[in-house]
Design a protein around this motif. Structure first.
Motif, mmCIF file in Angstrom:
data_model
loop_
_atom_site.group_PDB
_atom_site.id
_atom_site.type_symbol
_atom_site.label_atom_id
_atom_site.label_comp_id
_atom_site.label_asym_id
_atom_site.label_seq_id
_atom_site.Cartn_x
_atom_site.Cartn_y
_atom_site.Cartn_z
ATOM 1 N N LEU A 80 18.181 -23.434 11.410
ATOM 2 C CA LEU A 80 18.364 -24.857 11.730
ATOM 3 C C LEU A 80 19.018 -25.484 10.508
ATOM 4 O O LEU A 80 18.368 -25.696 9.484
ATOM 5 N N THR A 81 20.306 -25.762 10.606
ATOM 6 C CA THR A 81 21.085 -26.109 9.426
ATOM 7 C C THR A 81 22.168 -27.116 9.761
ATOM 8 O O THR A 81 22.449 -27.375 10.934
ATOM 9 N N MET A 82 22.801 -27.671 8.739
ATOM 10 C CA MET A 82 23.938 -28.553 8.933
ATOM 11 C C MET A 82 25.251 -27.789 8.892
ATOM 12 O O MET A 82 26.306 -28.335 9.195
ATOM 13 N N PHE A 83 25.212 -26.496 8.532
ATOM 14 C CA PHE A 83 26.441 -25.724 8.350
ATOM 15 C C PHE A 83 26.889 -25.121 9.674
ATOM 16 O O PHE A 83 26.178 -24.335 10.291
ATOM 17 N N ARG A 84 28.097 -25.491 10.090
ATOM 18 C CA ARG A 84 28.604 -25.045 11.381
ATOM 19 C C ARG A 84 29.797 -24.096 11.233
ATOM 20 O O ARG A 84 30.406 -23.700 12.214
ATOM 21 N N GLU A 156 34.160 -32.567 10.908
ATOM 22 C CA GLU A 156 32.718 -32.642 11.184
ATOM 23 C C GLU A 156 32.294 -34.065 11.522
ATOM 24 O O GLU A 156 31.512 -34.285 12.460
ATOM 25 N N VAL A 157 32.817 -35.027 10.765
ATOM 26 C CA VAL A 157 32.485 -36.431 11.030
ATOM 27 C C VAL A 157 33.001 -36.841 12.403
ATOM 28 O O VAL A 157 32.295 -37.493 13.182
ATOM 29 N N LEU A 158 34.224 -36.449 12.731
ATOM 30 C CA LEU A 158 34.799 -36.798 14.028
ATOM 31 C C LEU A 158 33.995 -36.182 15.168
ATOM 32 O O LEU A 158 33.790 -36.818 16.211
ATOM 33 N N GLU A 169 23.368 -42.353 11.129
ATOM 34 C CA GLU A 169 22.908 -41.061 11.644
ATOM 35 C C GLU A 169 23.803 -39.939 11.133
ATOM 36 O O GLU A 169 23.327 -38.863 10.753
ATOM 37 N N ILE A 170 25.110 -40.174 11.118
ATOM 38 C CA ILE A 170 26.041 -39.180 10.579
ATOM 39 C C ILE A 170 25.734 -38.916 9.111
ATOM 40 O O ILE A 170 25.724 -37.759 8.655
ATOM 41 N N ALA A 171 25.473 -39.978 8.371
ATOM 42 C CA ALA A 171 25.142 -39.825 6.948
ATOM 43 C C ALA A 171 23.913 -38.957 6.771
ATOM 44 O O ALA A 171 23.867 -38.090 5.890
ATOM 45 N N GLY A 172 22.905 -39.142 7.625
ATOM 46 C CA GLY A 172 21.691 -38.344 7.524
ATOM 47 C C GLY A 172 21.915 -36.893 7.872
ATOM 48 O O GLY A 172 21.386 -35.991 7.220
ATOM 49 N N ILE A 173 22.700 -36.636 8.910
ATOM 50 C CA ILE A 173 22.951 -35.265 9.347
ATOM 51 C C ILE A 173 23.733 -34.484 8.296
ATOM 52 O O ILE A 173 23.437 -33.319 8.007
ATOM 53 N N LEU A 174 24.748 -35.130 7.696
ATOM 54 C CA LEU A 174 25.630 -34.444 6.753
ATOM 55 C C LEU A 174 25.217 -34.672 5.298
ATOM 56 O O LEU A 174 25.906 -34.189 4.390
ATOM 57 N N PHE A 175 24.117 -35.387 5.083
ATOM 58 C CA PHE A 175 23.622 -35.662 3.728
ATOM 59 C C PHE A 175 24.699 -36.359 2.884
ATOM 60 O O PHE A 175 24.993 -35.957 1.753
ATOM 61 N N LEU A 176 25.292 -37.391 3.458
ATOM 62 C CA LEU A 176 26.309 -38.181 2.780
ATOM 63 C C LEU A 176 25.815 -39.616 2.640
ATOM 64 O O LEU A 176 24.911 -40.043 3.345
ATOM 65 N N THR A 180 30.470 -43.063 1.933
ATOM 66 C CA THR A 180 31.314 -41.880 2.109
ATOM 67 C C THR A 180 31.662 -41.672 3.575
ATOM 68 O O THR A 180 32.808 -41.339 3.914
ATOM 69 N N VAL A 181 30.690 -41.890 4.464
ATOM 70 C CA VAL A 181 30.961 -41.758 5.900
ATOM 71 C C VAL A 181 32.018 -42.773 6.326
ATOM 72 O O VAL A 181 32.962 -42.434 7.052
ATOM 73 N N ARG A 182 31.882 -44.013 5.880
ATOM 74 C CA ARG A 182 32.872 -45.038 6.245
ATOM 75 C C ARG A 182 34.262 -44.668 5.729
ATOM 76 O O ARG A 182 35.258 -44.877 6.428
ATOM 77 N N ASN A 183 34.331 -44.112 4.532
ATOM 78 C CA ASN A 183 35.632 -43.687 3.986
ATOM 79 C C ASN A 183 36.242 -42.577 4.829
ATOM 80 O O ASN A 183 37.444 -42.577 5.108
ATOM 81 N N HIS A 184 35.393 -41.612 5.229
ATOM 82 C CA HIS A 184 35.898 -40.523 6.076
ATOM 83 C C HIS A 184 36.421 -41.067 7.401
ATOM 84 O O HIS A 184 37.480 -40.645 7.893
ATOM 85 N N ILE A 185 35.680 -42.001 7.987
ATOM 86 C CA ILE A 185 36.089 -42.557 9.283
ATOM 87 C C ILE A 185 37.392 -43.347 9.135
ATOM 88 O O ILE A 185 38.273 -43.269 10.005
ATOM 89 N N SER A 186 37.540 -44.077 8.043
ATOM 90 C CA SER A 186 38.797 -44.795 7.801
ATOM 91 C C SER A 186 39.967 -43.814 7.708
ATOM 92 O O SER A 186 41.047 -44.054 8.270
#
Length: 231
Positions: A80-84, A156-158, A169-176, A180-186
């Motif tokens: 059970l991991t975040m690595f895909r 991964e974010v997409l 929720e994305i931040a929690g899943i990817l430990f960001l 950082t999540v907002r920057n990735h989405i931008s």
């Protein structure tokens, strides 16, 4: 009652998973924060299932899985991991893991996987199963071939955005961090030349990413505000 050993280096995650499994009448008999500790506790406690993270201090999950399945073949290991990524998936399979789920999986999916592994079955989350099928059949994997202009992390974010996940929720899943999540989405919006989250979701799902939105933890008002804007 099925007995489980949880192996993860994040105490908060272990606590949450313990509560989730307890609500399903699955007994957590121990917790470990690293691979070496997991091997020792598995040998001592002999649980039905070890729920194993992969990247941890004190010995990684792949090596721990290999040792546990070799010395105690009756114990089933569910990753059970975040690595895909493919390397992580196939390394865990070669080490003897019977199942592989991503941490974004819902409660019912995790409970079902624990029970399946305890029964001696092999089980993989939908995305992982698709990757395995693509590997063995030579079929293109849309999560790897779509949007080559995106980095692996942006992809991964997409993927999570396409599942209807909010920023927190994305931040929690990817430990960001949220920033950082907002920057990735931008960056994703700019590279895909879309104006907002809704257009990004449409593009992602047309390319085979995300699938149907999955239920996740309830989000607060701040997260709703994030979804309502452009990021």
């Amino acid at each position: 009652m099925i007995t489980v050993l949880i192996v993860d280096d994040h105490p908060v995650f272990r606590r949450g998973l313990r509560g989730l499994l307890a609500a399903m009448d699955i007994e957590v008999v121990g917790e470990a924060g690293g691979g070496q500790e997991a091997v020792a506790l598995a040998a001592e406690l002999q649980p039905d299932v070890v729920v194993m993270d992969l990247q941890m201090p004190g010995g990684n999950g792949v090596e721990a899985t290999r040792t546990i399945t070799r010395t105690s073949p009756r114990i089933g290991v569910l990753v059970l991991t975040m690595f895909r990524d493919d390397d992580s998936v196939f390394a865990a399979m070669r080490a003897g893991a019977r199942g592989y789920l991503l941490k974004e999986a819902g409660a019912e999916e995790i409970g079902r996987a624990v029970r399946a592994v305890a029964a001696g079955e092999a089980i993989y989350g939908p995305e992982i199963a698709r990757r395995v099928l693509a590997y063995f059949t030579g079929m293109p994997d849309p999560s790897r071939t779509a949007f080559p202009e995106l980095t692996e992390r942006e992809r991964e974010v997409l993927q999570l955005v396409a599942q209807g996940r909010g920023n927190s929720e994305i931040a929690g899943i990817l430990f960001l961090s949220g920033k950082t999540v907002r920057n990735h989405i931008s960056n994703i919006f700019m590279k895909l030349q879309v104006a907002d989250r809704a257009q990004a979701i449409v593009r992602a799902r047309e390319a085979g990413l995300g699938g149907s939105p999955r239920p996740g933890p309830s989000t607060g008002a701040g997260d709703g505000a994030q979804q309502g804007g452009t990021h």
